[in-house]
Design a protein around this motif. Structure first.
Motif, short mmCIF file in Angstrom:
data_model
loop_
_atom_site.label_atom_id
_atom_site.label_comp_id
_atom_site.label_asym_id
_atom_site.label_seq_id
_atom_site.Cartn_x
_atom_site.Cartn_y
_atom_site.Cartn_z
N ALA A 90 0.86 -1.25 -0.18
CA ALA A 90 0.14 0.05 -0.09
C ALA A 90 0.90 1.46 0.13
O ALA A 90 2.10 1.15 0.46
N ILE A 91 0.17 2.23 -0.41
CA ILE A 91 0.79 3.68 -0.51
C ILE A 91 -0.25 4.40 0.29
O ILE A 91 -1.25 4.56 -0.36
N PHE A 92 0.08 4.89 1.34
CA PHE A 92 -0.75 5.45 2.31
C PHE A 92 -0.34 7.10 2.37
O PHE A 92 0.50 7.35 2.88
N ASP A 98 2.30 -6.35 3.73
CA ASP A 98 3.53 -6.98 3.50
C ASP A 98 4.46 -5.83 3.35
O ASP A 98 5.58 -5.94 3.93
N GLU A 99 4.03 -4.69 2.60
CA GLU A 99 4.77 -3.59 2.43
C GLU A 99 4.12 -2.30 2.49
O GLU A 99 2.81 -2.32 2.03
N VAL A 100 4.44 -1.02 3.05
CA VAL A 100 3.80 0.12 3.15
C VAL A 100 4.73 1.15 2.82
O VAL A 100 5.88 1.38 2.86
N GLU A 114 -2.71 3.41 16.17
CA GLU A 114 -3.94 2.54 15.34
C GLU A 114 -3.73 2.36 14.08
O GLU A 114 -3.73 1.45 13.50
N PHE A 115 -3.28 3.53 13.24
CA PHE A 115 -2.67 3.57 11.93
C PHE A 115 -1.64 2.38 11.72
O PHE A 115 -1.91 1.74 10.91
N ALA A 116 -0.68 2.49 12.46
CA ALA A 116 0.66 1.78 12.40
C ALA A 116 -0.08 0.14 12.60
O ALA A 116 0.43 -0.62 11.87
N GLU A 137 8.53 -4.52 5.18
CA GLU A 137 9.13 -3.72 4.10
C GLU A 137 8.33 -2.22 4.22
O GLU A 137 7.17 -2.27 4.28
N LYS A 138 8.83 -1.20 4.40
CA LYS A 138 8.50 0.37 4.88
C LYS A 138 9.41 1.21 4.39
O LYS A 138 10.66 1.21 4.29
#
Length: 462
Positions: free
Chosen positions: A358-360, A383-385, A374-376, A415-416
């Motif tokens: 995701a791209i947030f 798997d990845e952000v 809560e977001f985290a 992965e972040k």
């Protein structure tokens, strides 16, 4: 101001998704319609093509002559507009009647039977689904939606022969307290907008007050587990709903092969063999709520079953741009931790065993401050952000509140990365994505067409 006096109506924030539906309503009513918005968008261009006069500079001198007579002009603004907005001040200083968008929607629920959908999340999809169910039925409806229906390419439906009006009941700024629903769904009451309410208790109290506004003879349909005090007037029917239990629920649920089917169990008559036109699991819950309200309004079992299958969804709500065995790419408006959690879990259910990225873009400094943990927690289900900077909307920066405070709480082994919004296309170009979703209510969605083109080009080059 009565209808005979009203010749023109001016919208400050005309391009907002909720405001633009009212722009369309008054255009069809034969009034002169104009307004201001901060930026030109595809939506404002379409409104202008439909007859609205919209400009993009906050300047009282830019207000057209048709909207400068206080005797015959109503001014409507969105609460996102700052108090020091020059045009808003000019109208107030010159004797115009000025009101919020919610007040106008409230008037509609007093003249028609309001079918309203409230809740922290699920509102827009459920409202749009309900509007589609009724529009495709002999009951019909008018509808003011919080998103663009993919079936109709608009956020507004008109049916002058129907007594029903479908409205998304927005709790921001306590706007939904202006409504007088005939029947309403409440999907959730997870705390949000604490910049307005202060505490989670005050937020839930606003929903308790909302239940008092349901008209006698009407109905409340509340999701099981929603923790509010219900204060219903005499004569209001009370139902609950849930995925597998409640007055309204699903049985014989089958998920697989890109399809979701179930039997709808209802005290107003069961409907076997329902299939979702947009087969993601959260739409089971949204669909149960929408079908319940549609039954209360008089839609038949066959009308509901047919329309559920033909429902195409809402722009930016589980909005698939690419969907094949190699690449899945979609946009989702989810911007509250619980919405994000439900979005990711739905993707996990539909795309079992695939890598979910995701791209947030966080939305609002206050929401990030109040819910960064809560977001985290929700984003750690990925798997990845990739996190971009916060979209401020109506807010000024808050010292120490950046996307970093979410990043620091993410699961350490995932992965972040942090990046600026402008860097996103290059990251997508360089990355290797299986299932990729753009999350958030900000302006990152404007890059979605470009990102989709990058992914298609990469796939073609395999």
């Amino acid at each position: 101001m009565n209808r005979e006096q009203l010749h023109s109506i001016y919208f400050i924030g005309a391009g907002g998704i909720g405001m633009s539906a009212l722009v369309r309503y008054y255009l069809t009513d034969g009034l002169a319609v104009g307004g201001y918005d901060r930026t030109e968008t595809e939506l404002t261009r379409r409104l202008c093509d439909e007859g609205a006069q919209i400009h993009y500079t906050d300047d009282p001198e830019a207000i057209p002559a048709a909207f400068r007579d206080a005797r015959h002009t109503l001014v409507v603004y969105t609460p996102a507009i700052p108090a020091d907005h020059r045009e808003l001040q000019w109208f107030r200083n010159n004797g115009f009647e000025v009101c919020k968008r919610a007040y106008v929607l409230g008037l509609l629920t007093r003249s028609m039977k309001g079918l309203c959908v409230a809740g922290t999340h699920g509102k827009t999809t459920t409202t749009t689904m309900l509007a589609h169910l009724l529009h495709q039925s002999s009951t019909g409806c008018n509808a003011f939606l919080g998103g663009i229906s993919k079936n109709y390419g608009t956020n507004y439906l008109l049916n002058r022969d129907s007594d029903y009006v479908v409205i998304e009941a927005d709790e921001f700024d306590r706007s939904f307290h202006q409504l007088r629903p005939y029947a309403t769904v409440i999907t959730a009451a997870d705390a949000d907008h604490l910049d307005i309410y202060g505490t989670a208790e005050a937020y839930r109290e606003s929903f308790s007050h909302y239940t008092e506004l349901i008209q006698p003879g009407g109905a409340l349909i509340i999701r099981r587990g929603v923790n509010i005090e219900e204060r219903l007037q005499p004569g209001v029917r009370r139902f609950d709903y849930g995925r597998t239990e409640g007055d309204f629920h699903a049985e014989n649920l089958k998920i697989g092969g890109g399809r979701i089917t179930f039997d709808f169990v209802s005290p107003l008559g069961n409907i076997p063999g329902v299939e979702l036109g947009v087969p993601v699991s959260i739409n089971i819950d949204n669909g149960i709520a929408a079908m319940a309200l549609a039954q209360i309004a008089g839609a038949t079992a066959e009308e509901i079953r047919t329309a559920m299958l033909s429902f195409s969804g809402v722009d930016r709500r589980f909005d698939f741009k690419i969907k094949n065995e190699h690449t899945v790419f979609l946009s989702d408006y989810a911007h509250h931790p619980e919405e994000i959690r439900q979005s990711i879990l739905s993707l996990r259910e539909v795309f079992t065993g695939r890598k979910i990225s995701a791209i947030f873009q966080p939305h609002l400094y206050t929401r990030t401050r109040d819910f960064h943990r809560e977001f985290a927690e929700a984003l750690s289900l990925l798997d990845e952000v990739i996190l971009t900077e916060i979209y401020p909307a109506r807010e000024a920066p808050i010292p120490g509140v950046t996307s970093q405070i979410i990043y620091d709480e993410l699961r350490p082994d995932m992965e972040k990365r942090l990046c600026r919004k402008e860097e996103v296309p290059a990251l997508v170009e360089q990355g290797d994505f299986d299932v990729l979703v753009v999350l958030g209510a900000g302006d990152l969605d404007n890059t979605v067409p470009q990102l989709a083109e990058i992914l298609r080009r990469k796939q073609a080059g395999r």
